[in-house]
Design a protein around this motif. Structure first.
Motif, PDB file in Angstrom:
ATOM      1  N   GLU A  35      73.942 -54.536 -59.449  1.00  0.00           N
ATOM      2  CA  GLU A  35      73.245 -54.312 -58.091  1.00  0.00           C
ATOM      3  C   GLU A  35      72.241 -52.881 -58.123  1.00  0.00           C
ATOM      4  N   ASP A  38      69.223 -53.455 -60.157  1.00  0.00           N
ATOM      5  CA  ASP A  38      68.392 -54.485 -59.647  1.00  0.00           C
ATOM      6  C   ASP A  38      67.539 -53.519 -58.702  1.00  0.00           C
ATOM      7  N   ARG A  39      68.256 -52.565 -57.740  1.00  0.00           N
ATOM      8  CA  ARG A  39      67.620 -51.760 -57.119  1.00  0.00           C
ATOM      9  C   ARG A  39      66.687 -50.910 -57.473  1.00  0.00           C
ATOM     10  N   GLN A  41      64.990 -51.006 -60.202  1.00  0.00           N
ATOM     11  CA  GLN A  41      63.668 -51.715 -60.743  1.00  0.00           C
ATOM     12  C   GLN A  41      62.929 -52.054 -59.459  1.00  0.00           C
ATOM     13  N   ALA A  42      63.605 -52.552 -58.474  1.00  0.00           N
ATOM     14  CA  ALA A  42      62.827 -52.831 -57.073  1.00  0.00           C
ATOM     15  C   ALA A  42      62.223 -51.692 -56.522  1.00  0.00           C
ATOM     16  N   ASP A  43      62.504 -50.429 -56.721  1.00  0.00           N
ATOM     17  CA  ASP A  43      62.283 -49.285 -56.472  1.00  0.00           C
ATOM     18  C   ASP A  43      60.937 -48.812 -57.248  1.00  0.00           C
ATOM     19  N   LYS A  44      60.713 -49.333 -58.302  1.00  0.00           N
ATOM     20  CA  LYS A  44      59.681 -49.118 -59.370  1.00  0.00           C
ATOM     21  C   LYS A  44      59.742 -47.751 -59.700  1.00  0.00           C
ATOM     22  N   PRO A  67      66.979 -50.098 -66.682  1.00  0.00           N
ATOM     23  CA  PRO A  67      66.147 -50.441 -65.338  1.00  0.00           C
ATOM     24  C   PRO A  67      64.748 -49.355 -65.147  1.00  0.00           C
TER      25      PRO A  67
END
Length: 301
Positions: A35, A38-39, A41-44, A67
């Motif tokens: 989790e 993934d977070r 990566q989502a935050d770039k 990540p």
């Protein structure tokens, strides 16, 4: 943009200070490794920095998932992580010598000095205590469980060679009479007179810092070096004799001392350490100048 991933359930004033510096704050301590990865990566996130190393509660399994494109070990002991997915480790030229850098999975990125503290700006200048009392006073303001038998042996040798010298050892645990007597006995066993060893216990921080006014030269512990105590001494204008060892924790003192331009106060072995202490103990004019110059040296370092 600064994104902080807080992986501890503890909330205190230090947490608040870091949170106020972040653009985004994520309470991540209940997230699984997948989790959290993934977070991130989502935050770039472009550069992901670890500040836990192999200590309790670390999230190195997240870094193993890579990540972020650049990953850095920023843990303050520069021991590396062993992870092939970690690109850099923060260190300095002394902390990890060139001869050991091939041993790390990471590429070493040098800072001017790895271990630092907030500037001590309100510390009053003091004259060398030798001008008042006529003898050399060495000081050790480190945790007493860092005081090895080898260090006591070298310090005692120095005190025997520097006629009339005394030593002040200061640490909270020295409020305990049994610990105090035991420490003094270790010096007596090396031929140092009991009256030449002064033990001081706990005190409020301002008083603790002012106690350096009674120290002529500080002696760093080894093989476990000082960190904050080394900086405190230097800010007080009191130079520190340091010795380099093989591990990160035994190179911290030399790293700090060299960072403020006192390379000639750093020894490679016991004999060199004793020689430095004895050499400068006999140079009161130089030490008086150094005592007044050190705060400016630190500011420029």
């Amino acid at each position: 943009e600064i994104v902080c991933y807080s992986c501890s359930p503890v909330r205190d004033e230090m947490t608040a200070a870091f949170r106020s510096s972040a653009d985004v704050w994520v309470d991540a301590w209940q997230m699984s490794d997948d989790e959290l990865a993934d977070r991130i990566q989502a935050d770039k996130v472009d550069i992901l920095i670890d500040v836990s190393g192999h200590t309790t509660g670390n999230r190195l399994h997240v870094f193993a998932r890579k990540p972020a494109p650049i990953q850095v070990s920023g843990f303050g002991h520069a021991t590396g992580t062993g992870l092939q997915t970690m690109d850099y480790v923060l260190a300095d030229p002394v902390f990890i010598p060139q001869s050991a850098r091939h041993l790390l999975a990471e590429k070493v990125y040098d800072l001017p000095c790895l271990i630092t503290i907030d500037p001590i700006l309100d510390l009053p200048a003091s004259e060398p205590p030798m001008l008042r009392n006529g003898h050399v006073t060495f000081g050790v303001f480190n945790r007493i469980y860092k005081i090895s038998d080898e260090a006591v042996e070298v310090w005692s040798k120095v005190m025997r060679e520097v006629t009339g010298s005394k030593i002040i050892i200061k640490h909270t645990l020295l409020d305990d009479p049994m610990l105090r007597d035991n420490l003094v006995a270790r010096f007596v066993a090396q031929g140092v007179a009991e009256e030449n060893v002064t033990c001081l216990g706990s005190s409020p921080r301002p008083e603790h810092l002012r106690a350096f006014a009674n120290v002529y030269i500080s002696l760093d512990t080894f093989p476990q070096n000082g960190g904050v105590s080394t900086w405190e001494s230097l800010y007080a204008g009191v130079p520190v004799v340091a010795k380099l060892g093989n591990g990160a924790s035994s190179r911290a003192g030399g790293s700090i001392v060299a960072a403020v331009g006192l390379d000639d106060w750093v020894a490679e072995d016991d004999e060199g350490y004793a020689a430095i202490a004895c050499k400068y103990a006999a140079q009161p004019a130089y030490l008086a100048r150094l005592r007044s110059d050190l705060p400016a040296r630190i500011a420029a370092s």
